[in-house]
Write an enzyme that holds these catalytic residues in place. Structure first.
Site, PDB file in Angstrom:
ATOM      1  N   HIS A   1       0.855  -1.194   0.000  1.00 54.65           N
ATOM      2  CA  HIS A   1       0.000   0.000   0.000  1.00 54.65           C
ATOM      3  C   HIS A   1       0.885   1.236   0.000  1.00 54.65           C
ATOM      4  CE1 HIS A   1      -3.822   2.216   0.701  1.00 54.65           C
ATOM      5  NE2 HIS A   1      -2.968   3.121   1.185  1.00 54.65           N
TER       6      HIS A   1
ATOM      7  N   HIS B   1       1.618   5.034  -2.668  1.00 53.52           N
ATOM      8  CA  HIS B   1       1.046   5.864  -3.733  1.00 53.52           C
ATOM      9  C   HIS B   1       2.159   6.616  -4.447  1.00 53.52           C
ATOM     10  CE1 HIS B   1      -2.769   5.546  -1.410  1.00 53.52           C
ATOM     11  NE2 HIS B   1      -2.059   5.913  -0.362  1.00 53.52           N
TER      12      HIS B   1
ATOM     13  N   TYR C   1      -6.774  17.528  -1.963  1.00 53.22           N
ATOM     14  CA  TYR C   1      -5.481  17.994  -1.453  1.00 53.22           C
ATOM     15  C   TYR C   1      -4.516  18.041  -2.640  1.00 53.22           C
ATOM     16  CZ  TYR C   1      -4.428  12.969  -1.507  1.00 53.22           C
ATOM     17  OH  TYR C   1      -4.256  11.665  -1.897  1.00 53.22           O
TER      18      TYR C   1
ATOM     19  N   ARG D   1     -10.310   0.466  -6.565  1.00 55.25           N
ATOM     20  CA  ARG D   1     -10.545   0.941  -5.202  1.00 55.25           C
ATOM     21  C   ARG D   1     -11.846   1.727  -5.115  1.00 55.25           C
ATOM     22  NH1 ARG D   1      -7.000   5.406  -1.827  1.00 55.25           N
ATOM     23  NH2 ARG D   1      -6.973   4.330   0.174  1.00 55.25           N
TER      24      ARG D   1
ATOM     25  N   ARG E   1     -14.178  13.138   3.149  1.00 55.37           N
ATOM     26  CA  ARG E   1     -13.186  14.204   3.019  1.00 55.37           C
ATOM     27  C   ARG E   1     -12.301  14.003   1.784  1.00 55.37           C
ATOM     28  NH1 ARG E   1      -8.278  12.196   4.711  1.00 55.37           N
ATOM     29  NH2 ARG E   1      -8.432  10.436   6.145  1.00 55.37           N
TER      30      ARG E   1
ATOM     31  N   TYR F   1     -12.075   1.489   1.057  1.00 58.58           N
ATOM     32  CA  TYR F   1     -11.575   2.363   2.118  1.00 58.58           C
ATOM     33  C   TYR F   1     -12.767   3.034   2.789  1.00 58.58           C
ATOM     34  CZ  TYR F   1      -8.402   5.760   4.386  1.00 58.58           C
ATOM     35  OH  TYR F   1      -7.684   6.514   5.301  1.00 58.58           O
TER      36      TYR F   1
ATOM     37  N   HIS G   1      -6.479  -0.278   5.771  1.00 59.22           N
ATOM     38  CA  HIS G   1      -6.244   0.190   7.146  1.00 59.22           C
ATOM     39  C   HIS G   1      -7.306  -0.342   8.126  1.00 59.22           C
ATOM     40  CE1 HIS G   1      -3.896   2.466   4.447  1.00 59.22           C
ATOM     41  NE2 HIS G   1      -4.641   3.541   4.362  1.00 59.22           N
TER      42      HIS G   1
ATOM     43  N   ASP H   1       2.103   3.036   3.169  1.00 54.33           N
ATOM     44  CA  ASP H   1       1.215   4.181   2.911  1.00 54.33           C
ATOM     45  C   ASP H   1       2.003   5.418   2.458  1.00 54.33           C
ATOM     46  OD1 ASP H   1      -1.320   5.477   2.746  1.00 54.33           O
ATOM     47  OD2 ASP H   1      -0.988   6.406   4.700  1.00 54.33           O
TER      48      ASP H   1
HETATM   49  C1  0GY Z   1      -4.392   6.424   2.303  1.00 58.16           C
HETATM   50  C2  0GY Z   1      -5.236   7.317   3.054  1.00 58.16           C
HETATM   51  C3  0GY Z   1      -5.700   8.529   2.683  1.00 58.16           C
HETATM   52  C4  0GY Z   1      -5.738   9.056   1.370  1.00 58.16           C
HETATM   53  C5  0GY Z   1      -5.933   8.369   0.254  1.00 58.16           C
HETATM   54  O1  0GY Z   1      -6.453   8.184  -1.968  1.00 58.16           O
HETATM   55  C6  0GY Z   1      -6.165   8.952  -1.066  1.00 58.16           C
HETATM   56  O2  0GY Z   1      -6.100  10.163  -1.193  1.00 58.16           O
HETATM   57  O3  0GY Z   1      -5.956   7.063   0.276  1.00 58.16           O
HETATM   58  C7  0GY Z   1      -6.255   9.385   3.723  1.00 58.16           C
HETATM   59  O4  0GY Z   1      -6.197  10.620   3.583  1.00 58.16           O
HETATM   60  O5  0GY Z   1      -6.750   8.855   4.741  1.00 58.16           O
HETATM   61  O6  0GY Z   1      -4.595   5.224   2.290  1.00 58.16           O
HETATM   62  O7  0GY Z   1      -3.440   6.853   1.683  1.00 58.16           O
END
Ligand code: 0GY
Length: 294
Positions: A27, A29, A45, A120, A126, A152, A176, A249
Site C-alpha cells: 500500500h 502511492h 489535497y 478501489r 473528506r 476504504y 487500514h 502508505d
Molecule cells: C491512504 C489514506 C488517505 C488518502 C488516500 O487516496 C487517497 O487520497 O488514500 C487518507 O487521507 O486517509 O490510504 O493513503
C-alpha cells in the site's frame, strides 16, 4: 507552488527489522509529477510531487523488493501516474486503480496490461464527492479475472456498508482495517465489528497498516511507537494470517501534521506479526497471491 503539501519524512530511519527476501510494500502511492500528470479538478489535497524515483529509493532503503501502488484520490480516475510508475519498475510494481464505473471492457484490459489487479472504492467524504454503491457493484461484476476490490471506509459506516460488501462479487481488501478505534483494544467494539466482517466471508482481506493514522496523537492515540495499535492489531494478524497484507502508505497523504518515520513503521511489523511464518505470509505469500498470480 506554495500551497502544495509535503506529507512524508525527509530522512526516514533505517529500520532495525529486516523484511524477508521478496517483501512487498502493498500500500503506497505516487503523486504526479504534476507537470506531467496533473491532479484531478476534484482533488481534495494538492501534494508536492512524490514520483516513482523517490518511491523506489525508499523501498530499497527499507529493505523491500516490490510495491503495490494504490491510485490516490488526488489523481481522480486518471490512472496515468500510477501506470507510469508501474511501467518504470522493471516488473517490481503492480497497482490498484480508481475508475469511472462506466469504464469499458477494453479499458479494463488495458489497465490489466499496465499491471493493475484491482479497483478501489473510497467512502471517505473528506476525499471523494460521491461513492455510488450501485455503480460500484456493476463495475465489480465486470472486472478481469483474478482482480479484486479494495475498499476504504471508516469504522462508523461499517454497519451500513455490510450489505454492500456482502454483494461485491470478487475478493475484497479493506484498507487500514476499516480504521477502527484501536484505543478500545483488541476486544473493543470496533475491532469486534471488524472481526465479524472478516467472519462473514472467507475472501475478505485486510491491511493492518497506518498505525500513524489509527493511533495518532492528535486523535488521542499513543503516537509513535504506536503501542495501542500494536496490541489491538497483533491478535487479528495471528487469527487471520492468510488474509493480511502490509504497506507503508508512503507518501502518507494528508499526514503533514504528524508525519510518520517510515523506518519506524517497518519496525512495527514484528510487533504485529511476531513469528517468521507470520511475517512471510504478511509480506510475501499473501501479497504475491493477490498481485502476482496472474
Ligand atoms: C491512504 C489514506 C488517505 C488518502 C488516500 O487516496 C487517497 O487520497 O488514500 C487518507 O487521507 O486517509 O490510504 O493513503
Amino acid at each position: 507552488m506554495s500551497d502544495r503539501i509535503v506529507s512524508w519524512h525527509p530522512a526516514p530511519a533505517k529500520p532495525t527489522y529486516k523484511p524477508p527476501p521478496g517483501a512487498v510494500d502493498a500500500h503506497c502511492h505516487v503523486f504526479g509529477p504534476a507537470a506531467k500528470f496533473p491532479f484531478s479538478p476534484k482533488a481534495k489535497y494538492h501534494p508536492e510531487d512524490a514520483g516513482p524515483e523517490k518511491l523506489f529509493a525508499l523501498r530499497d532503503h527499507l529493505g523491500f523488493a516490490r510495491s503495490v501502488i494504490v491510485q490516490a484520490s488526488c489523481h481522480g480516475t486518471d490512472n496515468s501516474a500510477t501506470l507510469d510508475a508501474i511501467a518504470r519498475s522493471n516488473g517490481t510494481a503492480r497497482g490498484v486503480a480508481v475508475v469511472n464505473p462506466a469504464i469499458s471492457a477494453t479499458e479494463l484490459e488495458a489497465l490489466h496490461e499496465g499491471g493493475i489487479r484491482g479497483i478501489r472504492f473510497n467512502f471517505l467524504k473528506r476525499l471523494v464527492d460521491d461513492a455510488p454503491k450501485d455503480k460500484f457493484l456493476e463495475v465489480a461484476a465486470r472486472l478481469p479475472s483474478s482482480w479484486h476490490v479494495v475498499i476504504y471506509f471508516e469504522a462508523d459506516i461499517l454497519a451500513e456498508l455490510r450489505s454492500f460488501i456482502a454483494a461485491i462479487p470478487v475478493p475484497v481488501v479493506v484498507d487500514h482495517l476499516g480504521r477502527p478505534d484501536v484505543s478500545q483494544g483488541a476486544d473493543g467494539p470496533e475491532m469486534r465489528a471488524f472481526r465479524s466482517l472478516l467472519d462473514s466471508r472467507e475472501d475478505i482481506w485486510f491491511k493492518p497498516t497506518c498505525p500513524d493514522r489509527l493511533d495518532a496523537r492528535k486523535n488521542g492515540g499513543t503516537g509513535d511507537p504506536w503501542d495501542a495499535f500494536a496490541s489491538a492489531v497483533a491478535p487479528l494478524v495471528q487469527d487471520y494470517p492468510d488474509r493480511c497484507i502490509w504497506g507503508t502508505d508512503w507518501p502518507h497523504p494528508n499526514m503533514q501534521d504528524e508525519i510518520p518515520d517510515d523506518g519506524h513503521l517497518v519496525d512495527m511489523i514484528p510487533r504485529i506479526a511476531p513469528t517468521e511464518l507470520l511475517q512471510r505470509k504478511l509480506l510475501v505469500d499473501n501479497p504475491m497471491r493477490l498481485y502476482w498470480s496472474a
